[in-house]
Scaffold this motif. Structure first.
Motif, short mmCIF file in Angstrom:
data_model
loop_
_atom_site.label_atom_id
_atom_site.label_comp_id
_atom_site.label_asym_id
_atom_site.label_seq_id
_atom_site.Cartn_x
_atom_site.Cartn_y
_atom_site.Cartn_z
N ARG A 173 37.88 -59.55 30.58
CA ARG A 173 36.51 -59.93 29.94
C ARG A 173 35.58 -58.95 30.66
O ARG A 173 34.91 -58.02 29.78
CB ARG A 173 35.87 -61.09 30.32
CG ARG A 173 36.55 -62.41 29.55
CD ARG A 173 35.87 -62.24 28.13
NE ARG A 173 36.55 -63.69 27.61
CZ ARG A 173 37.18 -63.57 26.21
NH1 ARG A 173 37.02 -62.48 25.54
NH2 ARG A 173 37.76 -64.74 25.87
N PHE A 180 31.82 -61.88 31.92
CA PHE A 180 32.02 -60.56 32.47
C PHE A 180 31.04 -60.03 33.42
O PHE A 180 31.13 -59.25 34.32
CB PHE A 180 32.34 -59.41 31.52
CG PHE A 180 31.34 -59.21 30.59
CD1 PHE A 180 30.22 -58.21 30.89
CD2 PHE A 180 31.32 -59.50 29.27
CE1 PHE A 180 29.33 -57.97 30.12
CE2 PHE A 180 30.31 -59.43 28.27
CZ PHE A 180 29.22 -58.45 28.75
N HIS A 205 35.17 -66.70 31.58
CA HIS A 205 34.77 -65.86 30.31
C HIS A 205 33.60 -65.07 30.41
O HIS A 205 33.35 -64.28 29.39
CB HIS A 205 34.61 -66.77 29.45
CG HIS A 205 36.11 -67.51 29.04
ND1 HIS A 205 36.51 -68.71 29.82
CD2 HIS A 205 37.14 -67.40 28.32
CE1 HIS A 205 37.65 -69.02 29.29
NE2 HIS A 205 38.27 -68.02 28.22
N ALA A 228 33.09 -64.07 24.83
CA ALA A 228 33.64 -65.05 24.19
C ALA A 228 32.64 -66.47 23.69
O ALA A 228 31.78 -66.69 24.35
CB ALA A 228 34.59 -65.80 25.35
N GLU A 238 34.02 -58.17 26.27
CA GLU A 238 33.85 -59.05 25.04
C GLU A 238 33.07 -60.07 25.40
O GLU A 238 33.80 -60.82 26.38
CB GLU A 238 35.31 -59.13 24.67
CG GLU A 238 35.55 -60.17 23.47
CD GLU A 238 36.89 -60.45 23.21
OE1 GLU A 238 37.09 -61.44 22.44
OE2 GLU A 238 37.91 -59.48 23.49
N TYR A 292 39.18 -63.49 33.51
CA TYR A 292 37.97 -62.79 34.13
C TYR A 292 38.08 -61.06 34.06
O TYR A 292 37.21 -60.38 33.70
CB TYR A 292 37.59 -63.25 35.52
CG TYR A 292 36.38 -62.63 35.90
CD1 TYR A 292 35.08 -62.72 35.70
CD2 TYR A 292 36.48 -61.50 37.05
CE1 TYR A 292 34.00 -62.20 36.31
CE2 TYR A 292 35.73 -61.19 37.60
CZ TYR A 292 34.20 -61.42 37.49
OH TYR A 292 33.19 -60.58 37.99
#
Length: 120
Positions: free
Chosen positions: A24, A89, A87, A31, A29, A21
């Motif tokens: 990200r 953000f 995953h 995922a 990014e 976490y």
């Protein structure tokens, strides 16, 4: 797998989710859902399901003063949430961290009880 091992495995996964976490949030990014997010969430769910059942069974035969079935169920829910949202953000940081830390607190409490009782 014994409850102490399941507890340790779940703690490790939650710490990993927190790291994912934070990474990200820094990189922004995105995922891939099917190759990254879903496998991690599925692994977390599998571990959580086994841990929850073992912990509830353990509490039935070993009632505790400071750990109750409701906490186990809530911990399992929090761990599933953390596994699913690690995953992304854009997930709210406070809610994510609170869910993770709450689950870790109960897991650590159970781990201490099991170690004290010689369940290793």
């Amino acid at each position: 797998m014994q409850l102490i091992e399941q507890t340790n495995t779940l703690q490790t996964l939650i710490h990993k989710a927190k790291s994912i976490y934070e990474e990200r949030r820094e990189t922004k990014e995105v995922a891939d859902f099917f190759s990254v997010v879903k496998p991690f969430a599925d692994e977390m769910d599998k571990v959580v399901d086994a841990w929850e059942q073992s912990a509830l069974d353990w509490l039935k035969t070993n009632p505790q003063k400071y750990v109750h079935a409701v906490q186990v169920t809530q911990t399992a829910d929090n761990a599933r949430r953390v596994g699913a949202y690690a995953h992304f953000f854009d997930t709210g940081k406070a809610k994510f961290i609170q869910s993770a830390d709450s689950a870790l607190y109960v897991l650590e409490s159970i781990g201490k009880i099991l170690k004290k009782d010689g369940a290793l």
